[in-house]
Design an enzyme around this catalytic site. Structure first.
Site, PDB file in Angstrom:
ATOM      1  CB  CYS A 138       2.984 -17.115 -41.992  1.00 43.92           C
ATOM      2  SG  CYS A 138       2.480 -15.879 -40.759  1.00 43.92           S
TER       3      CYS A 138
ATOM      4  CG  HIS B  48      -1.614 -17.778 -42.598  1.00 47.99           C
ATOM      5  ND1 HIS B  48      -0.912 -18.965 -42.517  1.00 47.99           N
ATOM      6  CD2 HIS B  48      -1.177 -17.002 -41.576  1.00 47.99           C
ATOM      7  CE1 HIS B  48      -0.093 -18.919 -41.479  1.00 47.99           C
ATOM      8  NE2 HIS B  48      -0.224 -17.744 -40.892  1.00 47.99           N
TER       9      HIS B  48
ATOM     10  CD  GLU C 282      -2.086 -21.252 -45.169  1.00 44.84           C
ATOM     11  OE1 GLU C 282      -1.625 -21.253 -44.005  1.00 44.84           O
ATOM     12  OE2 GLU C 282      -1.789 -20.377 -46.015  1.00 44.84           O
TER      13      GLU C 282
END
Length: 317
Positions: free
Chosen positions: A142, A235, A237
């Site tokens: 990011c 993102h 994750e």
């Protein structure tokens, strides 16, 4: 194989409850094996939450991985206990003479801040430059992807008029490229950023190979020719409720944010969101660890600085 983390790191309990094989340092020192060494530069405010998310991603691999945590901002934290930072995190001076198989640099809530106004910008530059000779492969997430492109390619910061927030479709553009091996032709991933990554700009101004993206979100995944830098603008994750927490935070702050797109069932924030990107996230991290770290890194990390171009592979391999 397990992920190896400090004995009392909160993630140890969280991951164990999820039936993820976690090995503490005390047990690991008795094994005759060299784990992959991964350094995590955590720039997110809620550091424990980010640790849990990224360690969960790293755990889905047959490789044994040892993780060190790094911080470069010594200001008091509003979201993480000081005792946690002092006990589990290294300062850069403590690790700068070491070598790592992988480095992950997280995002940061700095989307509307000019690089020159980021208080630790000089330290970000130092870590990225250091990684060229001390790390086999670096994964930028990011905001870190935008920072990395500025440092490595001189690409100026570009900011969207409205924040890109939600879960979006991406096209797999990297046929036969190991990093996207096993990806569907179209897959989902979350975004939460003001940064803008136009596909044509990345292809024109850098030598990066774009592996995934779309007209709506721009570039999502790109890799350098030697595969030692990987850029992810979203993102993968994130937990199922992370975008919800950010949305509620911004509403409480009076920012009047746009509702995260393609996220809530029936676009109703009262309905719990579902994770539709989890399998892609695990696969991305597994492929990075396997093809960009394990298969490129020397057995003796102390020889990494001398390895230079020997780590490079042709795209067709």
């Amino acid at each position: 194989m397990p992920i190896r983390i400090p004995d009392r790191l909160p993630a140890a309990n969280v991951l164990s409850q999820e039936n993820i094989f976690v090995m503490t340092e005390t047990r690991a020192v008795n094994q005759d094996i060299r784990p992959m060494r991964v350094l995590l530069l955590n720039l997110m405010p809620k550091k424990i939450e980010t640790e849990n998310q990224l360690l969960r991603m790293l755990s889905n691999s047959p490789l044994q991985i040892g993780v060190d945590l790094l911080r470069i901002d010594n200001r008091p934290s509003k979201n993480t206990p000081q005792s946690h930072l002092e006990h589990f995190y290294f300062d850069f001076d403590q690790i700068k003479d070491q070598f790592y198989d992988g480095l992950i640099i997280t995002g940061a809530p700095l989307g509307l801040t000019d690089f020159c106004d980021v208080v630790y910008w000089d330290k970000i530059e130092q870590v990225v430059e250091w990684s060229k000779s001390h790390v086999t492969s670096t994964l930028f997430l990011c905001w870190a992807a935008q920072a990395g492109m500025k440092i490595l390619y001189g690409l100026d910061k570009r900011t969207r008029l409205e924040k890109l927030s939600g879960v979006y479709e991406h096209q797999n553009m990297g046929q036969y490229e190991p990093l996207v091996r096993g990806f569907d032709d179209v897959f989902l991933a979350p975004h939460s950023r003001y940064a803008d990554f136009p596909l044509d700009l990345i292809q024109e101004k850098t030598n990066l190979k774009v592996l995934a993206g779309s007209e709506q979100v721009g570039m999502y995944l790109a890799v350098s020719p030697d595969r030692r830098q990987v850029f992810v603008t979203g993102h993968p994750e994130y937990d199922p409720d992370t975008l919800h927490q950010e949305y509620m935070r911004d509403l409480a702050a009076g920012i009047e944010p746009m509702m995260p797109a393609n996220y809530y069932p029936d676009n109703n924030p009262d309905k719990p969101p579902r994770a539709t990107w989890r399998s892609h996230g695990h696969l991305l991290f597994s492929n990075w660890l396997n093809y960009h770290v394990y298969q490129l890194t020397p057995y003796d990390l102390n020889t990494l600085s001398a390895a230079g171009d020997t780590l490079t592979k042709d795209w067709e391999d």
